[in-house]
Design a protein around this motif. Structure first.
Motif, PDB file in Angstrom:
ATOM      1  N   ILE A 210       0.866  -1.177   0.000  1.00  0.00           N
ATOM      2  CA  ILE A 210       0.000   0.000   0.000  1.00  0.00           C
ATOM      3  C   ILE A 210       0.901   1.224   0.000  1.00  0.00           C
ATOM      4  CG2 ILE A 210      -1.713   1.277   1.345  1.00  0.00           C
ATOM      5  CD1 ILE A 210      -2.619  -1.574   2.267  1.00  0.00           C
ATOM      6  N   LYS A 211       0.826   1.947  -1.099  1.00  0.00           N
ATOM      7  CA  LYS A 211       1.793   3.044  -1.267  1.00  0.00           C
ATOM      8  C   LYS A 211       1.078   4.387  -1.338  1.00  0.00           C
ATOM      9  CE  LYS A 211       4.935   0.185  -3.992  1.00  0.00           C
ATOM     10  NZ  LYS A 211       5.305  -0.109  -5.386  1.00  0.00           N
ATOM     11  N   ASN A 212       1.361   5.215  -0.394  1.00  0.00           N
ATOM     12  CA  ASN A 212       0.860   6.614  -0.375  1.00  0.00           C
ATOM     13  C   ASN A 212      -0.632   6.716  -0.670  1.00  0.00           C
ATOM     14  OD1 ASN A 212       3.567   7.404  -0.059  1.00  0.00           O
ATOM     15  ND2 ASN A 212       3.826   7.297  -2.277  1.00  0.00           N
ATOM     16  N   VAL A 213      -1.401   5.854  -0.056  1.00  0.00           N
ATOM     17  CA  VAL A 213      -2.822   5.820  -0.399  1.00  0.00           C
ATOM     18  C   VAL A 213      -3.610   6.870   0.395  1.00  0.00           C
ATOM     19  CG1 VAL A 213      -4.908   4.431  -0.221  1.00  0.00           C
ATOM     20  CG2 VAL A 213      -2.838   3.447  -1.172  1.00  0.00           C
ATOM     21  N   THR A 214      -4.386   7.622  -0.347  1.00  0.00           N
ATOM     22  CA  THR A 214      -5.244   8.643   0.254  1.00  0.00           C
ATOM     23  C   THR A 214      -6.647   8.479  -0.291  1.00  0.00           C
ATOM     24  OG1 THR A 214      -3.409  10.197   0.401  1.00  0.00           O
ATOM     25  CG2 THR A 214      -5.612  11.125   0.524  1.00  0.00           C
ATOM     26  N   LYS A 215      -7.643   8.635   0.569  1.00  0.00           N
ATOM     27  CA  LYS A 215      -9.029   8.654   0.096  1.00  0.00           C
ATOM     28  C   LYS A 215      -9.696   9.904   0.629  1.00  0.00           C
ATOM     29  CE  LYS A 215     -12.813   7.317  -1.791  1.00  0.00           C
ATOM     30  NZ  LYS A 215     -12.953   7.220  -3.233  1.00  0.00           N
ATOM     31  N   ARG A 216     -10.108  10.756  -0.284  1.00  0.00           N
ATOM     32  CA  ARG A 216     -10.733  12.008   0.115  1.00  0.00           C
ATOM     33  C   ARG A 216     -12.193  12.022  -0.283  1.00  0.00           C
ATOM     34  NH1 ARG A 216      -6.758  14.856  -2.413  1.00  0.00           N
ATOM     35  NH2 ARG A 216      -4.988  14.585  -1.053  1.00  0.00           N
ATOM     36  N   TYR A 217     -13.032  12.502   0.603  1.00  0.00           N
ATOM     37  CA  TYR A 217     -14.429  12.766   0.289  1.00  0.00           C
ATOM     38  C   TYR A 217     -14.607  14.276   0.328  1.00  0.00           C
ATOM     39  CZ  TYR A 217     -15.195   7.816   1.056  1.00  0.00           C
ATOM     40  OH  TYR A 217     -15.146   6.459   0.964  1.00  0.00           O
ATOM     41  N   PRO A 218     -15.708  14.770  -0.201  1.00  0.00           N
ATOM     42  CA  PRO A 218     -15.878  16.216  -0.249  1.00  0.00           C
ATOM     43  C   PRO A 218     -15.556  16.942   1.065  1.00  0.00           C
ATOM     44  CG  PRO A 218     -17.647  15.177  -1.432  1.00  0.00           C
ATOM     45  CD  PRO A 218     -16.784  14.070  -0.901  1.00  0.00           C
ATOM     46  N   ASN A 219     -16.011  16.388   2.192  1.00  0.00           N
ATOM     47  CA  ASN A 219     -15.798  17.125   3.444  1.00  0.00           C
ATOM     48  C   ASN A 219     -14.723  16.532   4.334  1.00  0.00           C
ATOM     49  OD1 ASN A 219     -18.193  18.345   2.559  1.00  0.00           O
ATOM     50  ND2 ASN A 219     -19.357  16.768   3.624  1.00  0.00           N
ATOM     51  N   ILE A 220     -14.233  15.351   3.965  1.00  0.00           N
ATOM     52  CA  ILE A 220     -13.383  14.662   4.938  1.00  0.00           C
ATOM     53  C   ILE A 220     -12.315  13.839   4.213  1.00  0.00           C
ATOM     54  CG2 ILE A 220     -14.814  12.600   5.108  1.00  0.00           C
ATOM     55  CD1 ILE A 220     -14.269  12.583   8.113  1.00  0.00           C
ATOM     56  N   THR A 221     -11.164  13.746   4.835  1.00  0.00           N
ATOM     57  CA  THR A 221     -10.137  12.843   4.322  1.00  0.00           C
ATOM     58  C   THR A 221     -10.213  11.582   5.165  1.00  0.00           C
ATOM     59  OG1 THR A 221      -8.808  14.748   3.789  1.00  0.00           O
ATOM     60  CG2 THR A 221      -7.696  12.631   3.766  1.00  0.00           C
ATOM     61  N   ALA A 222     -10.734  10.523   4.586  1.00  0.00           N
ATOM     62  CA  ALA A 222     -10.969   9.302   5.360  1.00  0.00           C
ATOM     63  C   ALA A 222      -9.657   8.566   5.614  1.00  0.00           C
ATOM     64  CB  ALA A 222     -11.956   8.408   4.641  1.00  0.00           C
ATOM     65  N   VAL A 223      -8.811   8.512   4.612  1.00  0.00           N
ATOM     66  CA  VAL A 223      -7.521   7.840   4.744  1.00  0.00           C
ATOM     67  C   VAL A 223      -6.472   8.805   4.199  1.00  0.00           C
ATOM     68  CG1 VAL A 223      -6.107   5.933   3.955  1.00  0.00           C
ATOM     69  CG2 VAL A 223      -8.488   5.534   4.542  1.00  0.00           C
ATOM     70  N   ASP A 224      -5.438   9.030   5.004  1.00  0.00           N
ATOM     71  CA  ASP A 224      -4.517  10.106   4.686  1.00  0.00           C
ATOM     72  C   ASP A 224      -3.101   9.567   4.492  1.00  0.00           C
ATOM     73  OD1 ASP A 224      -3.393  12.504   4.306  1.00  0.00           O
ATOM     74  OD2 ASP A 224      -3.942  13.374   6.235  1.00  0.00           O
ATOM     75  N   ASN A 225      -2.735   9.378   3.260  1.00  0.00           N
ATOM     76  CA  ASN A 225      -1.367   9.027   2.896  1.00  0.00           C
ATOM     77  C   ASN A 225      -0.786   7.886   3.737  1.00  0.00           C
ATOM     78  OD1 ASN A 225       0.941   9.271   1.424  1.00  0.00           O
ATOM     79  ND2 ASN A 225       1.827  10.847   2.736  1.00  0.00           N
ATOM     80  N   ILE A 226      -1.359   6.714   3.625  1.00  0.00           N
ATOM     81  CA  ILE A 226      -0.842   5.595   4.407  1.00  0.00           C
ATOM     82  C   ILE A 226       0.060   4.699   3.558  1.00  0.00           C
ATOM     83  CG2 ILE A 226      -2.769   5.589   6.025  1.00  0.00           C
ATOM     84  CD1 ILE A 226      -3.795   3.106   4.599  1.00  0.00           C
ATOM     85  N   ASN A 227       1.011   4.113   4.233  1.00  0.00           N
ATOM     86  CA  ASN A 227       1.992   3.241   3.596  1.00  0.00           C
ATOM     87  C   ASN A 227       2.202   2.031   4.473  1.00  0.00           C
ATOM     88  OD1 ASN A 227       3.393   4.436   1.201  1.00  0.00           O
ATOM     89  ND2 ASN A 227       3.410   6.162   2.622  1.00  0.00           N
ATOM     90  N   PHE A 228       1.997   0.852   3.941  1.00  0.00           N
ATOM     91  CA  PHE A 228       2.506  -0.325   4.637  1.00  0.00           C
ATOM     92  C   PHE A 228       2.510  -1.535   3.733  1.00  0.00           C
ATOM     93  CE2 PHE A 228      -1.333  -2.757   5.726  1.00  0.00           C
ATOM     94  CZ  PHE A 228      -2.327  -1.799   5.683  1.00  0.00           C
ATOM     95  N   GLU A 229       3.139  -2.579   4.224  1.00  0.00           N
ATOM     96  CA  GLU A 229       3.276  -3.782   3.431  1.00  0.00           C
ATOM     97  C   GLU A 229       2.821  -4.964   4.263  1.00  0.00           C
ATOM     98  OE1 GLU A 229       7.150  -4.815   1.909  1.00  0.00           O
ATOM     99  OE2 GLU A 229       7.039  -3.045   0.610  1.00  0.00           O
ATOM    100  N   VAL A 230       2.229  -5.922   3.607  1.00  0.00           N
ATOM    101  CA  VAL A 230       1.905  -7.162   4.296  1.00  0.00           C
ATOM    102  C   VAL A 230       2.607  -8.276   3.546  1.00  0.00           C
ATOM    103  CG1 VAL A 230       0.090  -8.671   5.108  1.00  0.00           C
ATOM    104  CG2 VAL A 230      -0.341  -6.231   4.921  1.00  0.00           C
ATOM    105  N   LYS A 231       3.464  -8.988   4.259  1.00  0.00           N
ATOM    106  CA  LYS A 231       4.241 -10.032   3.590  1.00  0.00           C
ATOM    107  C   LYS A 231       3.419 -11.308   3.446  1.00  0.00           C
ATOM    108  CE  LYS A 231       8.448  -8.223   5.493  1.00  0.00           C
ATOM    109  NZ  LYS A 231       8.038  -7.653   6.782  1.00  0.00           N
TER     110      LYS A 231
END
Lengths: 358, 227
Positions: free
Chosen positions: A4-25
């Motif tokens: 998961i690389k630099n993932v962001t999810k924005r809605y009109p009024n809210i940023t639900a997920v803000d620039n997350i990074n991680f890996e699952v092996k």
């Protein structure tokens, strides 16, 4: 493997997920932890391709979920939040439909369905309508749907919510079993669950990752410096002077007034000394009576709350559901501790008496 | 597509909807069979199919299309569907064809009116089959609109109302201006009842369906990034 690389999810009024990074092996069981509304489900929905991230990239076993959704989705089995199911189908029909959606080959289908029904303990209800099943069974049917097609990655959104303790332990052991040859991501706001099942924990709050580590390391990381909880009766307000009397004490924090004449304090020392003995010696001399004295122990719960409190000032965290057994254990431990203290007090009194006699 | 088609068709008959739709449809068929054939002492099924299409589809199409996507969205089963490796196009076509299949089943049953007439004087079977083909195309056009309506809301009632309004309004529009009559789907079901296949009508109905199928696919794909 999931990246998961630099993932962001924005809605009109809210940023639900803000620039997350991680890996699952591969073959790892990762817990996704956070209070309600932290962005857990949004992240899971993005991993499974149900929603598109505003920015960033999610790669499942080498396939980008946005660019090659068909191949990526084939790698994933998803159990969504709230276990949505087709109520008009029977358990077997539902699992068959999921198998067809996942393009399981006709030859293997029957065998696979039977195997999954056995694995999830649905044999006795396989011909019942899903509508008529209990919550626990519905949860299992949903899990069965995720297992269909033997996907490499299994994504479980709050798999044990609303189950009774017995069902919870069953589902947990099933997930552990799955972790042997699948990559598992599960979300939860129940801490004991995560610390029991998962090899790694991702703590998320307000759309941001607060910490990623093993449960053990998270506990030790956030451990209080040698803290002791003490409940005392202190009519002359002598507690203020204690700090001067015992040099090792770094801070005495007032925690609460119990309204029965006793007060609770937290005594923190920076050195690796056990202050309990000294406290027993010195407090009575200051005319402070000890009612309770115990070492405060940090758990994953503390770690969680601490991390989240640090990340934001205002967090409504839910009281985690504890197993009955755990509560019992805690009670017993408290009892034993109290008994010990009583014994120690007695001894101290006797010692004093002896001293007086001398 | 096949998996969805199979399951959707099965679902129609696992819930009362399939039976209710077919039952109502046959009721309307029989009513018009009496009015257009028996009462008129005519051996012509054209009016039967025309009238049933005009009034029957108005009731049946909303019933079978309202749940298509709205129900899945409301129950969350949409997540299962959209996270499966099946393409959205396949899912949309699966659902559409299942609904068309339900109409086809009714049409097969409606052959009984032909059989009844055979006792008096057999109508031309080819023209009856042409009527049915037109009926099926017409239904597909109406269903694709209903499907579109179902894809924009999670409330089945709203989806049904949108569809009904769309099918009823063309009745009144020509009163305002004659040119509005082309909006009426029934304007593309004029020659079929006479047993004639008109390319214009076929193209009209197919392109109408294509437009709304496409819009539905776009809506479903857009939802991924809007949600």
């Amino acid at each position: 493997m999931i990246e998961i690389k630099n993932v962001t999810k924005r809605y009109p009024n809210i940023t639900a997920v803000d620039n997350i990074n991680f890996e699952v092996k591969d073959g790892e069981i990762v817990g996704f932890l956070g209070p309600n509304g932290a962005g857990k489900s949004t992240t899971m929905n993005m991993i499974t391709g149900f929603i598109e991230p505003t920015e960033g990239q999610i790669i499942v076993n080498g396939y980008d979920i946005s660019k090659k959704p068909k191949k990526a989705k084939k790698q994933i089995g998803y159990m969504p939040e709230g276990t949505p199911l087709y109520m008009e189908l029977t358990v077997k029909e539902f699992i068959k439909y999921m198998a067809e959606l996942k393009s399981v080959k006709h030859k293997q289908m029957k065998e696979m369905i039977n195997k999954i029904i056995e694995q999830t303990g649905l044999k006795e209800v396989e011909n019942k309508l899903i509508r008529n099943l209990s919550r626990g069974y519905k949860q299992r049917v949903s899990l069965a749907g995720a297992l269909v097609g033997n996907p490499d990655v299994i994504v479980l959104d709050e798999p044990t919510v609303g189950l009774d303790p017995k069902q919870i332990t069953e589902i947990r052991s099933l997930i552990k079993e799955l972790g042997k040859n699948h990559t598992v991501i599960l979300s939860s706001h129940i801490l004991p669950e995560v610390s029991q099942i998962c090899e790694r924990v991702v703590i998320i709050n307000h759309g941001k990752i607060v910490a990623i580590d093993t449960p053990e390391k998270l506990e030790s990381k956030t451990k209080e410096k040698n803290a002791i909880l003490v409940t005392v009766e202190d009519q002359k307000e002598n507690m203020k002077n204690i700090k001067e009397l015992i040099k090792e004490i770094e801070e005495i924090k007032f925690i609460k007034d119990n309204q029965d004449g006793t007060k609770q304090y937290e005594i923190i020392s920076n050195e690796n000394v056990d202050l309990r003995k000294k406290l027993f010696e010195i407090l009575p001399k200051q005319e402070i009576t000890i009612f309770e004295l115990k070492k405060s122990e940090s758990t994953l719960e503390d770690a969680f709350i601490k991390l989240i409190d640090n990340a934001t000032e205002e967090v409504i965290s839910e009281e985690p559901v504890k197993d009955k057994e755990k509560i019992k254990k805690e009670k017993e431990e408290k009892k034993q501790e109290k008994a010990k203290q009583k014994k120690m007090k007695k001894e101290e009194k006797e010692n004093r008496k002896k001293g007086g006699e001398k | 597509m096949w998996a969805v088609l199979k399951k959707e068709l099965k679902s129609y008959f696992l819930s009362p909807i399939g039976y209710v739709a077919i039952g109502l449809f046959l009721l309307i068929f029989s009513l018009f069979f009496y009015l257009t054939t028996i009462e008129q002492r005519a051996i012509d099924l054209g009016n039967l199919y025309f009238n049933t299409a005009r009034y029957g589809l108005l009731i049946i199409v909303p019933i079978i299309t309202m749940r298509m996507f709205a129900e899945e969205r409301k129950n969350g089963t949409e997540q299962l569907l959209l996270t499966s490796p099946k393409s959205i196009t396949g899912i949309v076509f699966g659902k559409l064809l299942a609904a068309v299949g339900l109409i086809a089943i009714t049409l097969v049953i409606s052959l009984m009116y032909y059989i009844i007439l055979c006792f008096f004087q057999a109508p031309n079977i080819t023209s009856v089959l042409v009527m049915m083909l037109g009926f099926l195309l017409l239904s597909m056009a109406a269903i694709s609109f209903g499907m579109f309506a179902s894809s924009i809301t999670e409330n089945q009632i709203i989806a049904a109302i949108i569809t009904i309004v769309f099918l009823v309004i063309p009745w009144f529009l020509p009163n305002l201006n004659e040119s509005f009559s082309i909006i009426d789907l029934m304007s593309s079901y004029q020659k079929f009842p006479a047993g004639i296949i008109s390319i214009k009508e076929v193209v009209n109905l197919l392109s109408f369906s294509a437009v709304f199928i496409l819009i539905t696919i776009i809506i479903m794909q857009r939802r991924k990034s809007v949600k």
